[in-house]
Design a protein around this motif. Structure first.
Motif, short mmCIF file in Angstrom:
data_model
loop_
_atom_site.label_atom_id
_atom_site.label_comp_id
_atom_site.label_asym_id
_atom_site.label_seq_id
_atom_site.Cartn_x
_atom_site.Cartn_y
_atom_site.Cartn_z
N ARG A 48 0.83 -1.21 0.00
CA ARG A 48 0.00 0.00 0.00
C ARG A 48 0.86 1.26 0.00
N GLU A 49 1.89 1.26 0.83
CA GLU A 49 2.73 2.45 0.95
C GLU A 49 3.56 2.70 -0.31
N SER A 50 3.83 1.65 -1.06
CA SER A 50 4.60 1.81 -2.29
C SER A 50 3.72 2.18 -3.47
N GLY A 51 2.39 2.20 -3.26
CA GLY A 51 1.47 2.58 -4.32
C GLY A 51 1.08 1.46 -5.25
N LEU A 52 1.52 0.23 -4.97
CA LEU A 52 1.22 -0.89 -5.87
C LEU A 52 -0.19 -1.41 -5.69
N ALA A 53 -0.81 -1.15 -4.54
CA ALA A 53 -2.17 -1.64 -4.29
C ALA A 53 -3.15 -1.01 -5.25
N GLY A 54 -2.86 0.20 -5.73
CA GLY A 54 -3.75 0.88 -6.66
C GLY A 54 -3.24 0.83 -8.08
N SER A 55 -2.54 -0.26 -8.43
CA SER A 55 -1.90 -0.37 -9.74
C SER A 55 -2.86 -0.78 -10.85
N GLY A 56 -4.16 -0.95 -10.54
CA GLY A 56 -5.12 -1.37 -11.55
C GLY A 56 -5.27 -2.87 -11.65
N HIS A 57 -4.47 -3.61 -10.89
CA HIS A 57 -4.58 -5.06 -10.86
C HIS A 57 -5.84 -5.44 -10.10
N HIS A 58 -6.36 -6.66 -10.37
CA HIS A 58 -7.62 -7.07 -9.74
C HIS A 58 -7.48 -7.30 -8.25
N ARG A 59 -6.27 -7.44 -7.74
CA ARG A 59 -6.03 -7.60 -6.31
C ARG A 59 -4.63 -7.09 -6.00
N PRO A 60 -4.37 -6.76 -4.74
CA PRO A 60 -3.03 -6.26 -4.39
C PRO A 60 -1.97 -7.34 -4.62
N PRO A 61 -0.79 -6.96 -5.06
CA PRO A 61 0.31 -7.93 -5.25
C PRO A 61 0.66 -8.63 -3.94
N ARG A 62 1.07 -9.89 -4.05
CA ARG A 62 1.48 -10.68 -2.89
C ARG A 62 3.00 -10.86 -2.89
N LEU A 63 3.52 -11.24 -1.74
CA LEU A 63 4.94 -11.57 -1.68
C LEU A 63 5.22 -12.79 -2.56
N HIS A 64 4.28 -13.74 -2.60
CA HIS A 64 4.46 -14.95 -3.41
C HIS A 64 4.56 -14.62 -4.89
N ASP A 65 4.02 -13.47 -5.30
CA ASP A 65 4.10 -13.08 -6.71
C ASP A 65 5.54 -12.81 -7.13
N LEU A 66 6.42 -12.55 -6.18
CA LEU A 66 7.84 -12.39 -6.52
C LEU A 66 8.40 -13.70 -7.06
N ARG A 67 7.87 -14.81 -6.59
CA ARG A 67 8.29 -16.13 -7.08
C ARG A 67 7.86 -16.30 -8.53
N HIS A 68 6.63 -15.92 -8.84
CA HIS A 68 6.16 -15.95 -10.22
C HIS A 68 7.02 -15.05 -11.10
N SER A 69 7.31 -13.86 -10.58
CA SER A 69 8.09 -12.89 -11.35
C SER A 69 9.48 -13.43 -11.66
N PHE A 70 10.09 -14.09 -10.69
CA PHE A 70 11.41 -14.67 -10.90
C PHE A 70 11.37 -15.71 -12.01
N ALA A 71 10.36 -16.57 -12.00
CA ALA A 71 10.24 -17.62 -13.02
C ALA A 71 10.05 -17.01 -14.41
N VAL A 72 9.15 -16.05 -14.50
CA VAL A 72 8.87 -15.43 -15.80
C VAL A 72 10.10 -14.68 -16.31
N ASN A 73 10.74 -13.93 -15.45
CA ASN A 73 11.92 -13.15 -15.87
C ASN A 73 13.10 -14.04 -16.24
N THR A 74 13.19 -15.22 -15.60
CA THR A 74 14.23 -16.18 -15.99
C THR A 74 13.99 -16.68 -17.41
N LEU A 75 12.75 -16.99 -17.73
CA LEU A 75 12.41 -17.41 -19.10
C LEU A 75 12.73 -16.32 -20.11
N ILE A 76 12.34 -15.10 -19.77
CA ILE A 76 12.60 -13.98 -20.67
C ILE A 76 14.10 -13.84 -20.93
N ARG A 77 14.90 -13.97 -19.88
CA ARG A 77 16.35 -13.85 -20.04
C ARG A 77 16.90 -14.96 -20.93
#
Length: 316
Positions: A235-264
């Motif tokens: 909330r304090e970083s402003g990501l809760a109002g990013s237009g996503h259907h729900r606030p980002p979770r800490l677990h989403d960093l795991r998803h992000s790591f996997a996706v970004n590894t594929l992209i690399r």
């Protein structure tokens, strides 16, 4: 009358010996067994299961379905010892089934989270959450795996993390980048040099806990506290109002790591299909098919896949 408490204890012990954690299921099962004792159930019936599952009546159907699923698994086990046991059929309390679409963090998003964490009260708390979030972001380890890390699990000389007794009771070792080793070493040094609160006073001594990540009192950082603090940082970083259907979770960093590894890998022109088992092992999955769950389609990834397919099609 069946001794439901003993049966439940044996059931949980059997499943956990197979590697299943069953933390919240164990808590639910204890509540269900208490309910059976209260109503004086001679045998577990479908009516018993449904009546208990639909408590409280104001809860969402999804919650009812989760409770009934816990009872169904126990009933299957119990039926081997008590043939009169009725097993609730699947779909008795249907619930909408949909995958939670993960939030894929950008580098700027992570920087904002780290900045917000740096504003947490007390220097040690801020340092702990900055290091924890950074570690999850660059390794994709689970939140619980990070919190459970002991000092001996962090080998700063070899640049290895040992993840013990994780999902399905499995353990693994994962290498980390030298920059990550440097960050972890810095945190460990500062952690042990700080003053820790005890009985309202501060004492200048290393924390007594064997945990790598510690609280302001020097004890192990609690996962429940992380689950409370992280949404605040979002909330304090402003990501809760990013237009996503729900606030980002800490677990989403795991998803992000996997996706970004594929992209690399795609950018480097590597054989992604051949390397996918490496990513699966690193993330602690039992098979690559489990890793596909994390492969959320993002525009850049889709474009890279399309380019790779186009290149294959034009080959003579």
């Amino acid at each position: 009358m069946t001794d439901y408490r003993s049966a439940a204890a044996d059931y949980l012990a059997t499943r956990r010996a197979m590697g299943y954690k069953l933390v919240y299921q164990g808590q639910m099962l204890a509540q269900f067994v208490a309910y059976l004792d209260t109503v004086g159930a001679e045998h577990l019936t479908i009516n018993h299961a449904v009546d208990w599952a639909k408590q409280p009546s104001s809860a969402k159907r999804t919650w009812w379905a989760v409770r009934l699923s816990t009872v169904r698994a126990f009933a299957r086990y119990l039926s081997a010892f008590d043939p009169a046991t009725e097993i609730p059929p699947a779909g008795l309390i249907p619930a909408p089934s949909h995958r939670i679409v993960p939030y894929i963090y950008t580098d700027d998003d992570i920087a904002e989270l780290l900045t917000a964490a740096g504003r947490l009260p007390t220097v040690h708390r801020a340092d702990t959450y900055q290091t924890l979030i950074g570690l999850v972001a660059v390794t994709g380890i689970r939140e619980g795996e990070a919190v459970r890390l002991d000092r001996d699990d962090v080998d700063l000389q070899q640049g290895l993390l040992t993840i013990r007794n994780s999902k399905y009771g499995k353990s693994r070792q994962i290498p980390v980048h030298p920059s990550t080793v440097e960050a972890l070493a810095g945190y460990a040094h500062r952690r042990d040099a700080r003053r820790y609160r005890h009985d309202g006073r501060q004492h200048h001594h290393p924390p007594s806990s064997t945990s790598f990540f510690t609280s302001t009192t020097g004890t192990r950082l609690l996962r429940d506290n992380v689950s409370t603090v992280f949404p605040r940082l979002v909330r304090e970083s402003g990501l809760a109002g990013s237009g996503h259907h729900r606030p980002p979770r800490l677990h989403d960093l795991r998803h992000s790591f996997a996706v970004n590894t594929l992209i690399r890998w795609y950018r480097q022109g590597l054989d992604v299909e051949q390397r996918l088992p490496l990513l699966s092992t690193y993330l602690g999955h039992v098979a690559p098919k489990s890793t596909y769950w994390y492969m959320t389609a993002v525009p850049e990834l889709l474009e890279l896949i399309a380019d790779r397919l186009d290149a294959i099609e034009v080959q003579p």
